[in-house]
Design a protein around this motif. Structure first.
Motif, short mmCIF file in Angstrom:
data_model
loop_
_atom_site.label_atom_id
_atom_site.label_comp_id
_atom_site.label_asym_id
_atom_site.label_seq_id
_atom_site.Cartn_x
_atom_site.Cartn_y
_atom_site.Cartn_z
N THR A 154 11.07 -5.45 9.33
CA THR A 154 10.63 -6.04 10.58
C THR A 154 9.20 -6.52 10.40
N GLN A 155 9.01 -7.82 10.51
CA GLN A 155 7.70 -8.39 10.23
C GLN A 155 6.95 -8.67 11.54
N GLN A 156 7.69 -8.91 12.60
CA GLN A 156 7.05 -9.22 13.88
C GLN A 156 7.98 -8.80 15.02
N VAL A 157 7.41 -8.17 16.05
CA VAL A 157 8.15 -7.86 17.28
C VAL A 157 7.34 -8.46 18.42
N GLY A 158 7.95 -9.37 19.16
CA GLY A 158 7.17 -10.08 20.17
C GLY A 158 5.97 -10.71 19.50
N ASP A 159 4.78 -10.43 20.00
CA ASP A 159 3.59 -11.03 19.37
C ASP A 159 2.85 -10.05 18.45
N ILE A 160 3.47 -8.95 18.14
CA ILE A 160 2.85 -8.00 17.21
C ILE A 160 3.39 -8.22 15.81
N ALA A 161 2.53 -8.70 14.92
CA ALA A 161 2.97 -9.07 13.59
C ALA A 161 2.32 -8.17 12.55
N CYS A 162 3.06 -7.89 11.49
CA CYS A 162 2.47 -7.13 10.39
C CYS A 162 1.89 -8.09 9.36
N GLU A 163 1.25 -7.54 8.37
CA GLU A 163 0.69 -8.31 7.26
C GLU A 163 1.74 -9.30 6.75
N ARG A 164 1.33 -10.56 6.60
CA ARG A 164 2.30 -11.59 6.22
C ARG A 164 2.59 -11.61 4.72
N ASP A 165 1.59 -11.33 3.92
CA ASP A 165 1.75 -11.41 2.47
C ASP A 165 2.41 -10.13 1.97
N TYR A 166 3.67 -10.27 1.56
CA TYR A 166 4.43 -9.06 1.22
C TYR A 166 3.87 -8.34 0.01
N THR A 167 3.12 -9.04 -0.84
CA THR A 167 2.58 -8.37 -2.02
C THR A 167 1.50 -7.36 -1.64
N LYS A 168 1.02 -7.46 -0.40
CA LYS A 168 0.02 -6.49 0.05
C LYS A 168 0.64 -5.32 0.81
N LEU A 169 1.97 -5.33 0.92
CA LEU A 169 2.66 -4.27 1.64
C LEU A 169 3.27 -3.26 0.67
N ASP A 170 3.43 -2.05 1.13
CA ASP A 170 4.14 -1.02 0.36
C ASP A 170 5.56 -0.94 0.92
N LEU A 171 6.47 -1.63 0.26
CA LEU A 171 7.82 -1.76 0.82
C LEU A 171 8.58 -0.45 0.83
N SER A 172 8.07 0.56 0.14
CA SER A 172 8.74 1.86 0.19
C SER A 172 8.57 2.52 1.56
N LEU A 173 7.70 1.94 2.38
CA LEU A 173 7.49 2.52 3.72
C LEU A 173 8.49 2.00 4.76
N ILE A 174 9.31 1.03 4.38
CA ILE A 174 10.19 0.39 5.37
C ILE A 174 11.00 1.41 6.15
N GLU A 175 11.63 2.35 5.42
CA GLU A 175 12.52 3.30 6.09
C GLU A 175 11.77 4.51 6.66
N SER A 176 10.46 4.47 6.59
CA SER A 176 9.70 5.64 7.06
C SER A 176 9.52 5.66 8.57
N ASN A 177 9.92 4.61 9.25
CA ASN A 177 9.73 4.56 10.70
C ASN A 177 10.91 3.87 11.35
N ASP A 178 11.07 4.09 12.67
CA ASP A 178 12.26 3.62 13.36
C ASP A 178 12.34 2.10 13.46
N VAL A 179 11.22 1.45 13.39
CA VAL A 179 11.22 0.00 13.58
C VAL A 179 11.44 -0.74 12.26
N ARG A 180 11.41 -0.01 11.18
CA ARG A 180 11.59 -0.56 9.82
C ARG A 180 10.54 -1.60 9.47
N CYS A 181 9.27 -1.20 9.67
CA CYS A 181 8.14 -2.06 9.33
C CYS A 181 7.28 -1.34 8.30
#
Lengths: 378, 378, 378, 378
Positions: A154-181
């Motif tokens: 989940t990259q954006q919900v309504g107007d709340i957006a996460c970091e756009r550049d995926y190389t700066k994200l830790d994708l192992s965190l996706i399943e760590s929260n209910d919203v999958r961000c």
């Protein structure tokens, strides 16, 4: 028309309130360990009732594999499967039998077919995506052998957006929260927004981002079957999706060629590909994968079902007010993440199978073949 | 893989510097007046050298129809056509034979096929879209009989955007200027930007918008073949396209369901459809057209060919500097407008033919049939 | 619907009296030497006027390749081609404009399309098979690399039949006589019968036999796409064909299982296949090739065009007598031999490409790859 | 590849000894009464153990419909169905795990896939045809609305043949005897031959004939998709089929054009078609139906499974003797009659749906539409 893919093909069937949802995967390579626990785990990621962010409906959604497997391995024959529907409250929908709910498929199905199963959306229900997740899980089991990985979040919900550049994200965190961000900086805000909207009986849209890594050079067809055209069609076929882009996408239209060109820097040591200065192209050039990661975005509109009164008309044109009961998602994104992954996985595997026809086997294929037992030529 | 469509099908062939570009339209209904002047006029809209905004190459691009027509009318048999290539400066490309130009398809074709026609991009050249424009023109001649219209225009160049709401634009102005933008407020700015970029040997991206009107209820298939999934795949198959959305698209993700739901208001007098409060959905619900206009957007990246030096590598991995001669477009959008229309027209006609199978004929079809001579049942 | 094949696909267009016949071959592997002299030689085997047994029409039937080739080699992009129509006597057909010739497609085209090009049969003319011969010649060039050979011959004309067991025939004699029969014992009788029938303004049917050799184990799909189902459909799509069988075919229905079962005897030294006691199955078991030769038969009815008066009706139902002028074949078999071979070659290559997807390359493929220049991984 | 058809499509799955056989019918028109008793009755015609002429295996073969139906009517969405496997004696096959049975698909599956479910033939088992019979029964329910009928019968067993001219047979007698032959003169002889062969542990081949009546003018595509090419491919895809012809077929090759041409005599009063002097063509001209009945023949080889010792080899090339236990059919024809009908019914309905696209509705279609409830435009 309920079939997706060319050499790896998924055909699906089933309505929300019928006996079962199911499908057939045709063209799966033989000799793959069909890890049913993994398939079920993927289904569980899509299942309703998994968190307070989703609908309260509880459905077991247990998959039964009916064919195509012998002693735990795929045989190359079609894999039939079903998921029985449970926990249906068909009565919740009696009032809606002759009514066109706003922005649902009621109206269009009625005029296309002249008849429709109105209960729970029938075929247009998001329960149809169960079959996609099963097909996608089987594709992932194949891609794993090839070193190809697909991730979505989940990259954006309504107007709340996460970091756009995926190389700066830790994708192992996706399943760590209910919203999958995977961006801890906004996860809580996204969840709060969804709960707030839910409390208002309203719904909210958003954006799911994804990235395909490990994809070899050469996938995709150069003209009408461009890899991103296939990927885009796959995403746009998911319920509630309104847009798709990849690489720099819509944001890149303001740039100049001199800013956006990706320059090959040098060949890799095995001459199987090159490194590039940048990846504005998004891993695809001329419709064909170039070996770099393929990042993409998928826009979801807010769900049409509101738990608040709405004006509409019935099939006779009479105005009516609806006030749906039932249990619905205020935001589909958390549960849509595995669906996006499933469609991407099937698209890439299909392109890989088409490309590998009549070609020397890449090393990863030997792994697939090595698993075959008994060996034809031993 | 060089075929587009299901019942109305375009198969294309041809490289930039080969003898000819051409194609086959299969599935065109019989009895349509094949207005070759119209087809040529559509090609002329795409032709290079038509204005100072485009490449200076002059190519006649005259289409020759080879089959499928008898006494001016289509017969239902396949329509073969060719456009001879002229004015080729193949020598301009000799230096590029073993070089991967940045962000072109050189690299991916090389690894996919092991061999490529490097001259002018070969099959990956935008000249391939000639065949699409011919196919689209034939589709438009059919859609005209059905009262369906397709229009596209330049909506944004770099960061200069025209009015977003197409209902506030006078679409008859599209062809009144070289950039093909219907908003007089920004046309001049767009042209100036393109000329400035051209002067710098650089290129610029943008957005083409389009709208399909007159589309009946019921087109599109509900699951994988959603009408917008087909439309999106069609657009994403055009060279340099990076994104697609329709209806409220990416902008709508920040909205709530209560803001975005389109409410049916009343049935039309002939009960063939309803009027709606709004059109956030973009004329499609559940993947099926609802009779409202279908607005969409297509994102184009800046052209990869720059008329300035760039660093890259050759097929052996050696670094080289290229400084292309040749004649290129600083911005593809003005010439891409008819290509976007062509792909949309073929998509809609194909969906119409699929939907009309085994169904009562809509009134417009009687017009097609009425043109047949002699009548089978007279 | 004018497209044949799945991964190797031929799309054809063209009417007998239009500007040209042509087609597009899509999916041809890259790196094949496109021997245009061979393609033309195959066309010459099908050409009218080649002997006293065929129609006296003279048509050059020169093929022009328009794309898909670079420096003599295929590039993997579609191969467009045309053959201009010449020597048309359209005036010969003026009388037939509103008339249904007995056992022709006039009647069915008229009711299917409501309009038809009556000149020379239009699309239903056997000139359409020109495109098949070109496509088949390209397929043969690929199969040659794989060690697969396709041969066909005239096995029966009227009631004069040659030796049925092809292993007792010297297939190198096929081209030694005008009737294309490898059995010297009956060649003269067949020719005499054709000339006699020709003298009477009548026509005669017959059987073409064929055999595919060198086919590896594993081609064909086990259920609906059985290799012989694909081969049968290919043959039945040729004008005037009324039947198809393979292996022991219709003759084998009187036998018992104990007489007809083919027993595997031993594995070959490389364990890539077995030898068998017999080949009643005709090289295919369960729809999949078993490595043995694939013999088949194709039944042709007598040509419908007679050079003698016939009663029929016009489109208004009025009785009329026709007495065709024109130049026609008394027996299609000699010219149909290369067409049968072409359809078989395309069928087998298509099956080979499908089977080789995602599989280890058979040795012959390395030959194809070895011809590629430059090598991606050199 | 496990999908049959274009607009009416059947996708099948399932192995003989897996949990279930099943399939998906996609493209069935909406509003058809889905008479499940009829579907089950068709399955019962194919069921093992129905008479002393067939295998003694008892399987209930009860079909469960899982989707695509609402209140007894089809909705236009895909119809999923399964038939659970019962009464499996998997142990009967343990000895055959590594053995290639003569003239079975064991050998070809092994080399194609490298792995196979050896129990009862796995996917190559004739149990796969269960799904075809279900699909065919649904197609028949649609064809019934259109006035199109499909009938098949046992025409020859070994060398005992019934009357060839179907117009001289009373087709209502087909189901009156175990062998499904409508000619009382030979029924007993056929039965006796089958029982004799059964007693010897041997098997016997034969011919099934069929006829399609009520087919309108215009079905089929003129080039590669000729109606009889589609019909032939459908028949050749059935297990054990070795040949197909239609009209005068193989017998007609000895005739002259003057004997075989079918002359149109006069138009019918509604000008929707003509009467003809004869029907040598078999109801199809130029690949398109002409409104006359379509007679055809299908050749079946003797079943490969013998209940007597046979020599063969195992996967290591070692010679072995097999002496199968198990329960098998001495002659497949009686049970194959409904399968032939099913494939013919699906072929014709598919062609009808393709032809009816974009065309005025034939009267019979109004019947289908008239059954729709509620009416969109009421």
């Amino acid at each position: 028309m309920n079939t997706f893919g060319n050499l790896f093909r998924l055909t699906t069937f089933g309505e929300s309130h019928g006996p079962a949802i199911g499908g057939v995967v045709d063209g799966c390579p033989p000799g793959i360990d069909l890890d049913t626990a993994f398939i079920q785990a993927e289904l569980d990621r899509r299942r309703p009732g998994q968190s307070r962010l989703t609908t309260a409906r509880k459905e077991g959604d247990r998959v039964e594999i009916l064919s195509g497997v012998f002693e735990g391995k795929t045989t190359g024959t079609p894999i039939g499967f079903i998921v029985r529907n449970e926990n249906q409250h068909s009565g919740d929908y009696d009032d809606l039998r002759d009514i066109f709910r706003p922005s649902h498929a009621d109206y269009t199905y009625y005029f296309k077919y002249g008849i429709r199963d109105h209960r729970g959306g029938g075929r247009s229900s998001a329960r149809e995506t169960i079959s996609r997740v099963v097909g996608g899980a089987i594709a992932k089991l194949c891609l794993r052998q090839l070193g190809i990985d697909v991730k979505a979040w989940t990259q954006q919900v309504g107007d709340i957006a996460c970091e756009r550049d995926y190389t700066k994200l830790d994708l192992s965190l996706i399943e760590s929260n209910d919203v999958r961000c995977p961006d801890p900086a906004v996860t809580r805000q996204m969840e709060d927004l969804i709960l707030q909207v839910k409390g208002e009986g309203d719904t909210i849209g958003g954006i799911i981002a994804g990235v395909i890594t490990g994809c070899p050079v050469g996938l995709g067809e150069p003209v009408f079957g461009k890899l991103h055209a296939q990927l885009g069609a796959a995403m746009l076929s998911i319920n509630a999706v309104k847009g798709f882009d990849y690489g720099d996408g819509f944001d890149g239209v303001t740039q100049r060629g001199s800013e956006q060109n990706d320059r090959p820097l040098s060949m890799t040591s095995d001459k199987r590909g090159a490194s590039f200065s940048t990846n504005h192209s998004g891993g695809i050039q001329g419709g064909i994968s170039n070996g770099q990661p393929i990042p993409f975005r998928v826009a979801f509109k807010p769900v049409a079902t509101l738990l608040r009164p709405q004006q509409t008309i019935d099939i006779h044109g009479n105005p009516v007010t609806i006030n749906p009961r039932g249990r619905h998602d205020p935001c589909v994104l958390p549960r849509a993440v595995p669906i996006v992954e499933a469609m991407a996985a099937m698209t890439i595997l299909d392109a890989w199978l088409i490309q590998s026809k009549g070609e020397d086997s890449p090393p990863a294929l030997a792994i697939i073949r090595g698993r075959l037992s008994p060996q034809p030529s031993q």
